[in-house]
Scaffold this active site. Sequence first.
Site, PDB file in Angstrom:
ATOM      1  N   ARG A 290       3.385  -2.716   8.525  1.00 17.98           N
ATOM      2  CA  ARG A 290       3.660  -2.707   7.075  1.00 17.98           C
ATOM      3  C   ARG A 290       5.129  -2.996   6.796  1.00 17.98           C
ATOM      4  O   ARG A 290       5.467  -3.701   5.841  1.00 17.98           O
ATOM      5  CB  ARG A 290       3.250  -1.350   6.473  1.00 17.98           C
ATOM      6  CG  ARG A 290       1.730  -1.198   6.417  1.00 17.98           C
ATOM      7  CD  ARG A 290       1.322   0.244   6.243  1.00 17.98           C
ATOM      8  NE  ARG A 290       1.704   0.788   4.956  1.00 17.98           N
ATOM      9  CZ  ARG A 290       1.865   2.089   4.720  1.00 17.98           C
ATOM     10  NH1 ARG A 290       1.702   2.974   5.688  1.00 17.98           N
ATOM     11  NH2 ARG A 290       2.195   2.505   3.527  1.00 17.98           N
TER      12      ARG A 290
ATOM     13  N   LYS B 206       7.251   4.660  -4.490  1.00 18.71           N
ATOM     14  CA  LYS B 206       6.782   3.895  -5.650  1.00 18.71           C
ATOM     15  C   LYS B 206       5.632   4.633  -6.362  1.00 18.71           C
ATOM     16  O   LYS B 206       5.607   4.696  -7.582  1.00 18.71           O
ATOM     17  CB  LYS B 206       6.304   2.493  -5.215  1.00 18.71           C
ATOM     18  CG  LYS B 206       7.391   1.646  -4.562  1.00 18.71           C
ATOM     19  CD  LYS B 206       6.943   0.212  -4.330  1.00 18.71           C
ATOM     20  CE  LYS B 206       5.849   0.078  -3.307  1.00 18.71           C
ATOM     21  NZ  LYS B 206       6.246   0.417  -1.923  1.00 18.71           N
TER      22      LYS B 206
ATOM     23  N   ARG C 160       3.536  11.992   5.683  1.00 24.15           N
ATOM     24  CA  ARG C 160       2.684  12.045   4.483  1.00 24.15           C
ATOM     25  C   ARG C 160       1.281  12.562   4.802  1.00 24.15           C
ATOM     26  O   ARG C 160       0.642  12.134   5.748  1.00 24.15           O
ATOM     27  CB  ARG C 160       2.594  10.648   3.876  1.00 24.15           C
ATOM     28  CG  ARG C 160       1.702  10.577   2.647  1.00 24.15           C
ATOM     29  CD  ARG C 160       2.000   9.400   1.795  1.00 24.15           C
ATOM     30  NE  ARG C 160       1.843   8.123   2.472  1.00 24.15           N
ATOM     31  CZ  ARG C 160       2.159   6.954   1.918  1.00 24.15           C
ATOM     32  NH1 ARG C 160       2.671   6.927   0.703  1.00 24.15           N
ATOM     33  NH2 ARG C 160       1.986   5.841   2.578  1.00 24.15           N
TER      34      ARG C 160
END
Length: 232
Positions: free
Chosen positions: A188, A30, A144
Amino acid sequence: MDAALRHDQPHAASRRALALLLLGPPGAGKGTQSHAISRKFGIPEISTGEMLREAVRAKTELGNQVKSIMESGELVPDPLVCALVEQRLSQPDCAQGFILDGFPRNLEQARFLDQWLRSQCRFEPLALNIQVDPNLLIKRLTGRRMCPRCRTIYNIYFNSPQKDEICDKDGSPLAQRRDDSEAAIRTRLQEYEAQTKPLLDYYRDSGFLREVDGDPDPPAVTSAILGLLEPS
Ligand code: AMP
């Protein structure tokens, strides 16, 4: 969804100011897509996660309140996030449209946003569901890395720096987001399933939802999104 916001026609980006909502699980891309679309349309990208992280870095009262919640991967209470979003959307640079990355995250926030949009009368909402294969999601999140100085994002599996864990641009050691730990990622993803996924039906029922395949490379996903946004 409120009847005043119902809309079953194909989206035409030129008609009214675009209120683009990027939905999809953590790791769907996103942030990357929001950045690309923001550059293309010249409208601001608003990431609630980034605003909250900034508050934590700056050790503001809000930052201190939300730090441990964010590190655990749980959602920050609605009143705090909604107040932050309302304040940001009221800035003049949002008047021509905006992209929301990571908001709304649950039905309460979606209803809050509906009300705000309705009170403004000039925005055309469009929600994009960026779908990604679950195995790919995990690699995107665990791989990441970010440069704490210039904020360039890398991924050790797909887009690694030339030198291990060092930023190509300024030589800083790369960092991992605290909520990209395995335990926080699990939380999450659970929060996404329980709280955010129900929003898909909410926006689908209203006719605002478009589906996007988030598996391909980021530029290909951007092209697909632009295809949905350009008036035909
Ligand atoms: P993100 O960068 O969107 O993955 O968000 C990182 C974290 O910030 C989330 O795990 C939540 O703790 C918090 N957060 C971001 N956006 C919201 C939101 N709309 N509602 C509640 N918490 C949020």
